[in-house]
Design a protein around this motif. Structure first.
Motif, mmCIF file in Angstrom:
data_model
loop_
_atom_site.group_PDB
_atom_site.id
_atom_site.type_symbol
_atom_site.label_atom_id
_atom_site.label_comp_id
_atom_site.label_asym_id
_atom_site.label_seq_id
_atom_site.Cartn_x
_atom_site.Cartn_y
_atom_site.Cartn_z
ATOM 1 N N ASP A 1 9.307 2.319 -12.869
ATOM 2 C CA ASP A 1 8.060 2.293 -12.580
ATOM 3 C C ASP A 1 7.315 1.152 -12.865
ATOM 4 N N LYS A 2 7.651 -0.224 -12.468
ATOM 5 C CA LYS A 2 6.909 -1.369 -12.740
ATOM 6 C C LYS A 2 6.009 -1.663 -11.656
ATOM 7 N N GLY A 3 5.706 -0.847 -10.655
ATOM 8 C CA GLY A 3 4.755 -1.209 -9.603
ATOM 9 C C GLY A 3 5.784 -1.819 -8.626
ATOM 10 N N VAL A 4 4.789 -2.558 -7.466
ATOM 11 C CA VAL A 4 5.288 -3.454 -6.504
ATOM 12 C C VAL A 4 5.700 -4.686 -7.014
ATOM 13 N N LEU A 5 7.017 -4.996 -6.699
ATOM 14 C CA LEU A 5 7.853 -6.295 -7.050
ATOM 15 C C LEU A 5 7.963 -7.044 -5.635
ATOM 16 N N GLU A 6 7.383 -8.349 -5.466
ATOM 17 C CA GLU A 6 7.613 -8.908 -4.426
ATOM 18 C C GLU A 6 9.066 -9.866 -4.637
ATOM 19 N N ARG B 1 4.174 5.756 -5.287
ATOM 20 C CA ARG B 1 4.187 5.965 -7.056
ATOM 21 C C ARG B 1 3.601 7.340 -7.683
ATOM 22 N N LYS B 2 2.574 7.772 -6.762
ATOM 23 C CA LYS B 2 1.884 8.880 -7.395
ATOM 24 C C LYS B 2 2.907 10.082 -7.650
ATOM 25 N N ASN B 3 3.677 10.164 -6.515
ATOM 26 C CA ASN B 3 4.995 11.278 -6.844
ATOM 27 C C ASN B 3 6.176 11.028 -7.018
ATOM 28 N N SER B 4 6.513 9.662 -7.274
ATOM 29 C CA SER B 4 7.887 9.111 -7.461
ATOM 30 C C SER B 4 8.758 9.855 -8.215
ATOM 31 N N LYS C 1 0.795 -1.183 0.105
ATOM 32 C CA LYS C 1 0.193 0.223 0.113
ATOM 33 C C LYS C 1 1.025 1.285 0.050
ATOM 34 N N TYR C 2 2.092 1.317 0.913
ATOM 35 C CA TYR C 2 2.700 2.573 0.952
ATOM 36 C C TYR C 2 3.495 2.695 -0.342
ATOM 37 N N ILE C 3 3.864 1.713 -1.229
ATOM 38 C CA ILE C 3 4.504 1.842 -2.492
ATOM 39 C C ILE C 3 3.510 2.201 -3.454
ATOM 40 N N ASN C 4 2.306 1.792 -3.395
ATOM 41 C CA ASN C 4 1.202 2.325 -4.369
ATOM 42 C C ASN C 4 1.144 3.891 -4.374
#
Length: 282
Positions: free
Chosen positions: A147-152, A116-119, A110-113
């Motif tokens: 900016d591939k989003g969250v990667l586990e 991303r809005k202001n990265s 959730k934090y990464i999402n």
């Protein structure tokens, strides 16, 4: 930070470890910083602090033991700069990415999402969020470069990260990861803790050059010889590895945070190192 090694196990054996972290901070020697400690404003948080004017209070590596929903929970935030990317003239201080994470109650995903809005307001970075709870050990990665989003990430088999994207690791990261895995496989019990810590510090002080490295040569051709080492030392640039950090979390939730750091003001030719230990518990 400039290099990071992680091992995690959600269900460790008796006397084993749930989390092992070894990492180096490479930075300008003159940049002021506070050594690792429990933060005055929140005793659940442990980490160093940036004291650079305009960047005060930020951090490169910190953890929080604040419970979530009355359950024991550990969150670790790590920031790695990415070398060789275009720089913003007025980019926001990246150290607050870690501060905001360890101060929040959000999961890493959730934090990464939200991040991303202001990265795009930050210079290039790798952000790593590690979460340890009951039968839980998760590691998440995000970079504002691709900016591939969250990667586990799978850290149960040991993982290394550095100043490039995870799918294009530097050679020193791969070499360090292999050595880190060997150390963890041999000394992964509390009875071997002293030897584990000793070997991890040896790893973080490794001065061998890992060349040729096309990815490093592309990103930092001028300094490739120096930056190909896990322990970086560039006296003429006033830059190098100035802090080694190790975090251990055992099967009972005991936390050991060890930091070996150059004392300030740093004497480039003959630095004085100081080892500090902080203990906590989930």
């Amino acid at each position: 930070m400039c290099i990071l090694f992680i091992y995690s196990n959600p269900n460790p054996p008796v006397d084993g470890y749930r989390l092992i972290i070894a990492t180096n901070r490479d930075e300008i020697f003159k940049r002021p910083a506070a050594e690792v400690d429990k933060w005055v404003e929140d005793q659940y948080i442990i980490g160093g602090r940036d004291l650079e004017k305009g960047r005060e209070g930020g951090t490169w590596f910190a953890l929080s033991t604040r419970p979530i929903n009355k359950q024991s929970f550990l969150r670790v935030g790590v920031l790695l700069n990415i070398t060789g990317e275009p720089r913003l003239l007025k980019g926001r201080g990246r150290g607050n990415i870690i501060v905001d994470y360890v101060n929040s109650d959000q999961t890493g995903q959730k934090y990464i999402n939200e991040l991303r809005k202001n990265s795009h307001e930050f210079n290039a970075f790798n952000f790593i969020a590690i979460e340890i709870g009951d039968n839980l050990a998760k590691t998440y990665h995000y970079s504002n470069v691709d900016d591939k989003g969250v990667l586990e990430l799978d850290t149960t088999k040991c993982l290394g990260l550095g100043n490039s994207l995870p799918d294009a690791p530097l050679k020193k990261v791969l070499a360090g990861e292999e050595r880190f895995r060997d150390i963890v496989n041999i000394y992964n019990t509390k009875s071997d803790k002293d030897k584990l810590v000793e070997e991890l510090f040896y790893l973080l002080k490794w001065e061998d050059r890992h060349l040729p490295d096309p990815e490093l040569e592309r990103r930092a051709p001028e300094w490739k010889e120096y930056l190909s080492c896990i322990f970086v030392n560039i006296p003429e640039a006033g830059y190098g590895t100035r802090t080694h950090s190790i975090v251990l979390v055992d099967d009972k939730g005991r936390i050991d945070f060890l930091e070996d750091t150059m004392q300030q003001p740093i004497q480039v030719e003959q630095p004085i190192w100081r080892l500090k230990r902080i203990s906590s518990h989930l």
